[in-house]
Design a protein around this motif. Structure first.
Motif, PDB file in Angstrom:
ATOM      1  N   HIS A   1      42.829  71.432 -13.163  1.00 55.27           N
ATOM      2  CA  HIS A   1      43.715  70.527 -13.933  1.00 55.27           C
ATOM      3  C   HIS A   1      44.900  71.423 -13.729  1.00 55.27           C
TER       4      HIS A   1
ATOM      5  N   ARG B   1      40.176  65.566 -14.748  1.00 57.42           N
ATOM      6  CA  ARG B   1      40.575  67.031 -14.398  1.00 57.42           C
ATOM      7  C   ARG B   1      41.820  66.653 -13.163  1.00 57.42           C
TER       8      ARG B   1
ATOM      9  N   TYR C   1      44.071  67.037 -16.766  1.00 54.06           N
ATOM     10  CA  TYR C   1      43.557  67.362 -17.994  1.00 54.06           C
ATOM     11  C   TYR C   1      42.587  68.499 -18.212  1.00 54.06           C
ATOM     12  N   ASN C   2      42.953  69.438 -19.203  1.00 55.83           N
ATOM     13  CA  ASN C   2      41.807  70.237 -19.549  1.00 55.83           C
ATOM     14  C   ASN C   2      40.666  69.759 -20.223  1.00 55.83           C
TER      15      ASN C   2
END
Lengths: 260, 284, 314
Positions: free
Chosen positions: A82, C203, C207-208
């Motif tokens: 990410h 991901r 986004y984490n």
């Protein structure tokens, strides 16, 4: 973030001896390649060449066993997936990978939220946020799906899903875009539209493309890297690669269609 | 010195019971990829049937084998009739096993009532062997021997036979197994039956060791699950090692820190999950 | 502001407001045992809805939700009986402790996904039961903690009567419900659905995923702790049965019976199971058999719950 994009000196993407082992098998073995900023490059090779695995190593979905990956000169070998997206790396999937239970618009809004802080907001409804919605609608227009905005993604045609696949990647504002067979499963007409859409992308976006359809490859890229059995095999202009007898041989040898 | 020898021996014999219980669960989990809450019910039914069969025949070994086979047959029916119907949906399968576990619990209460039973077994179970100043109860020695023999047989089966190879393939990669031309439905049914069989054996042995009573099915479930998780889901050797570790920890925990002895169950699991999420012998 | 997007939420809010008005208005004319059952239903509804955030929205099938419910219940029981804590203090401590415990558990369980996640969360709940059972000096062991008095509520005074306690729980329920709605409509709520649908895509979108899941677990754990705290006041007694397997699974059943991922479904499911239990118990001692049948029927024929069946019928 450094402003290297476009100055030509620092490669946009650099792989150095990238290797990935599964048990005893090396899916990607000692692959090195370098893309100048703004370059458009294709990766081809018969099935099992390790193309998609290489993408996953570059995007960070899977850790490398050995080797280094750099993005605009910055070592991202151990950077989580990410974070790489936040550094400007975008990617589409060969097998359509969307949010099937959400509407088209919500799919795009989620993509638009990915890079901001808004995604952590918990006490205000999503529909009160103007910016991500505006960006999503704008992108929806560019891919020509404005009239399908409220359709649930699961119910859309394959061709429409492939367009959303591309739209999601673009909403992350990538400086480097990894496209994994964007025309997979498309009709010739849809494929031509997709090719045009990729050609029209901002010239400063560096593109790495996996593609089986050589017409698509010729229309988009200026250079081709050939992988075979997980290893670097050949590199050159489309014409050079097309005429390379060794390349033809690996395609014949593997019992596949020729790349021409 | 005597404390340590006795507690170690007790821990190992307890580990034998845990292995019988967890070994079956890990096989079921590995091959079928389901959360089998009914595993404690196999144990419970095995125990009650063992007590009944022993009372009827007077032969412990007949009761052991007969009861375990009956439980295995029940497991096979369960798999065929219910679990097959919702194959591929983890939550639905879990809910089904929960429903069955509750049903079995209440049915056992109806049939056998609320009083605890104990299986006395052959007279020599009550005797002990003296060795170098220490006494070893024969019942516990039997438990250890039974678990040891079953582990060796199962290990040989898994590693050396063709059917065992299919089981290993199914644990590693379910889709591939289908492609290899293995009859997966039959394999799953057989493994579920085998897991139920082992739990049934554990139930009979356990009822001789610590009795059998309503609610025991849910009481032993934590041990079975932790053995599977610590050992690595699907790994028999893992279950063997985990049972040994937990059996010893549990015994010393109960003897030394009775109050917080459940931490001896929770802590190893937490530590293993933190450092090796796939368990000691689990494959990623 | 997207006006079209507000249409469905407004319908939902209207429906819920009507239902709440009925729940509030009917109570004084209903027999007190029904009001007591409604109180229990509301408490379970808070817990079931918090599990739905995980199970239905984020796609995290946690089977260990009773552990956080029990942390809340025991915290309240201990603080109230041994330290004479006030209502507010007990509630706050229960919520905080449940959140802390779920944060710690999240670190352990979140490396696993799917069936492994189910297996591990279930094992956590089973271990929590073991601790409640054996850690006698803290939990009272098998006898549990008895004699928890009804709370003294601001503006109300001692909520010792059936009605006053019911309205206290109802007020907290409304607060929780408002927060749940805001959460599922919020950007964060949408990210949970995104994670349920495709983690790998999330991901790649930046986004984490781990962080979002962990935050969801902590929030759900905190609400379960609140429900547990109210349960301790409601029941007057907290024992290991609060966190046993049957109780843990009952939350899952409530969510699925109602309809996972709908928020409203689990509320209905909580009421349905609570009332079913009491009504069946009047006629037969075999409640466990009926419950067993409820599990089997839900698994075989109604995996999307009552709301799922309704939707399919339409």
């Amino acid at each position: 973030m450094t402003g290297h994009a476009g100055d030509g000196a620092t490669p946009a993407v650099e792989c150095e001896g990238v290797t990935r082992r599964f048990g005893g098998l090396e899916a990607v073995s000692q692959v090195s390649l370098s893309l100048a900023a703004g370059e458009r490059r294709a990766i081809i090779g018969p099935n099992g060449a390790g193309k998609t695995t290489l993408f996953r190593l570059i995007s960070g979905e899977m850790p490398v066993t050995a080797g280094r990956v750099r993005l605009f000169g910055r070592d991202i070998t151990t950077t989580p997936c990410h974070r790489r997206t936040q550094l400007g790396l975008g990617r589409t999937f060969q097998i359509t990978n969307l949010f099937p239970t959400l509407s088209v618009l919500d799919n795009l809004v989620l993509a638009a939220l990915g890079l901001g802080r808004t995604k952590f907001s918990m006490l205000r409804p999503l529909w009160t946020y103007r910016e991500p919605r505006a960006r999503a609608l704008e992108t929806l227009d560019t891919v020509g799906l404005a009239d399908r905005r409220d359709g649930i993604v699961r119910t859309l045609s394959h061709g429409e899903q492939r367009q959303i696949e591309m739209a999601l990647a673009l909403l992350t504002r990538p400086r480097v875009l990894l496209l994994d067979e964007p025309t997979a499963g498309l009709s010739p007409a849809e494929s031509a539209l997709m090719t045009r859409a990729i050609q029209r992308l901002d010239r400063t976006i560096t593109i790495l493309l996996i593609e089986h359809d050589m017409d698509v490859v010729f229309d988009i890229v200026s250079r081709i890297t050939v992988l075979h059995l997980g290893r670097f095999f050949a590199e050159g202009s489309p014409a050079e690669v097309r005429q390379d007898p060794r390349v033809q041989e690996i395609y014949f040898g593997a019992g596949e269609v020729t790349p021409c | 010195m005597e404390f340590w020898v006795n507690q170690t021996f007790n821990g190992i014999s307890y580990a034998a019971l845990l292995f019988l219980l967890g070994g079956g669960l890990t096989l079921i989990f590995g091959v079928m990829k389901i959360v089998n809450i009914a595993h404690g019910s196999f144990y419970l039914v095995g125990g009650y049937l063992g007590v009944a069969l022993f009372a009827a025949t007077g032969n412990f070994y007949l009761a052991l084998v007969g009861s375990a086979l009956a439980v295995a047959a029940g497991g096979v029916v369960l798999e065929r009739v219910f679990l097959r119907a919702v194959e591929g949906d983890d939550l639905r399968q879990m809910l089904l096993t929960m429903g069955i576990a509750l049903f079995v619990q209440d049915a056992c209460l109806l049939v056998w009532g609320g009083d605890p039973f104990s299986l006395r077994g052959p007279a020599y179970f009550a005797q002990s062997v003296k060795l170098g100043g220490f006494t070893f109860p024969i019942l516990r020695l039997f438990m250890i021997a039974a678990a040891g023999v079953l582990f060796v047989v199962l290990w040989w089966f898994e590693e050396k036979t063709r059917a065992g190879a299919m089981v290993r393939a199914a644990i590693d990669n379910a889709e591939m197994t289908e492609a290899l031309g293995i009859n997966v439905p039959i394999l799953k049914m057989a493994v579920f039956g085998l897991g139920a069989f082992l739990a049934g054996v554990a139930g009979v042995v356990g009822s001789a060791f610590m009795g059998i009573y309503p609610g025991l099915d849910f009481e032993i479930l934590p041990y079975a699950f932790v053995v599977v998780i610590v050992g690595g889901m699907g790994s028999l050797s893992g279950a063997f090692v985990a049972a040994l570790v937990l059996g010893l920890l549990d015994n010393f925990g109960k003897a030394l820190f009775p109050e917080i002895s459940y931490f001896t169950l929770f802590a190893p699991m937490a530590i293993v999950l933190a450092f090796r999420p796939t368990g000691l012998f689990g494959r990623a | 502001m997207d006006v079209a997007a507000t249409r469905a939420p407004m319908r939902l809010v209207t429906g819920l407001a009507v239902a709440l008005a009925i729940l509030a208005g009917l109570a004084p004319v209903l027999p007190s045992y029904v009001v007591i059952l409604m109180t229990e239903g509301l408490i379970y509804a808070i817990a079931a809805a918090s599990l739905d955030l995980l199970l239905g929205f984020a796609g995290l099938p946690s089977l260990g939700h009773s552990a956080f419910f029990a942390v809340g219940a025991y915290t309240t029981a201990i603080l109230v009986t041994r330290h004479q804590a006030s209502f507010g203090a007990a509630l706050a401590a229960s919520v905080a402790l449940a959140a802390i415990v779920s944060a710690a558990i999240a670190l352990l369980v979140l490396r696993a996904t799917g069936i492994y996640f189910m297996m591990i969360t279930l094992a956590v709940a089973l271990c929590a039961w073991g601790l409640a059972y054996r850690w006698v000096s803290l939990t009272g062991g098998d006898t549990g903690i008895v004699g928890i008095p009804r709370p003294r509520v601001p503006w109300v005074g001692l909520a010792s009567g059936t009605l006053s306690f019911y309205y206290t729980v109802l007020a907290l329920f409304v607060g929780c419900l408002a927060l749940y709605l805001l959460l599922i409509w919020s950007p964060f709520g949408k990210t949970l659905v995104g994670i349920r649908d495709s983690e790998s895509r999330m991901r790649v979108l930046g986004y984490n995923v781990f962080l979002h899941k962990a935050v969801a677990l902590v929030i759900a754990g905190a609400f379960a702790g609140l429900a547990g705290s109210l349960y301790a006041y409601y029941n007057g007694f907290v024992g290991p049965s609060t966190v046993d397997l049957a109780h843990s699974m009952q939350f899952v059943l409530m969510v699925i019976v109602g309809g996972p991922g709908t928020l409203v479904g689990p509320l209905i499911g909580a009421f349905a199971i609570t009332f079913l239990e009491k009504m069946v118990s009047v006629f037969t001692e075999r409640w466990v058999m009926v419950l067993a049948a409820a599990y089997v029927v839900t698994a075989l024929w109604a995996p999307r719950g009552m709301l799922g069946l309704l939707r399919a019928a339409r």
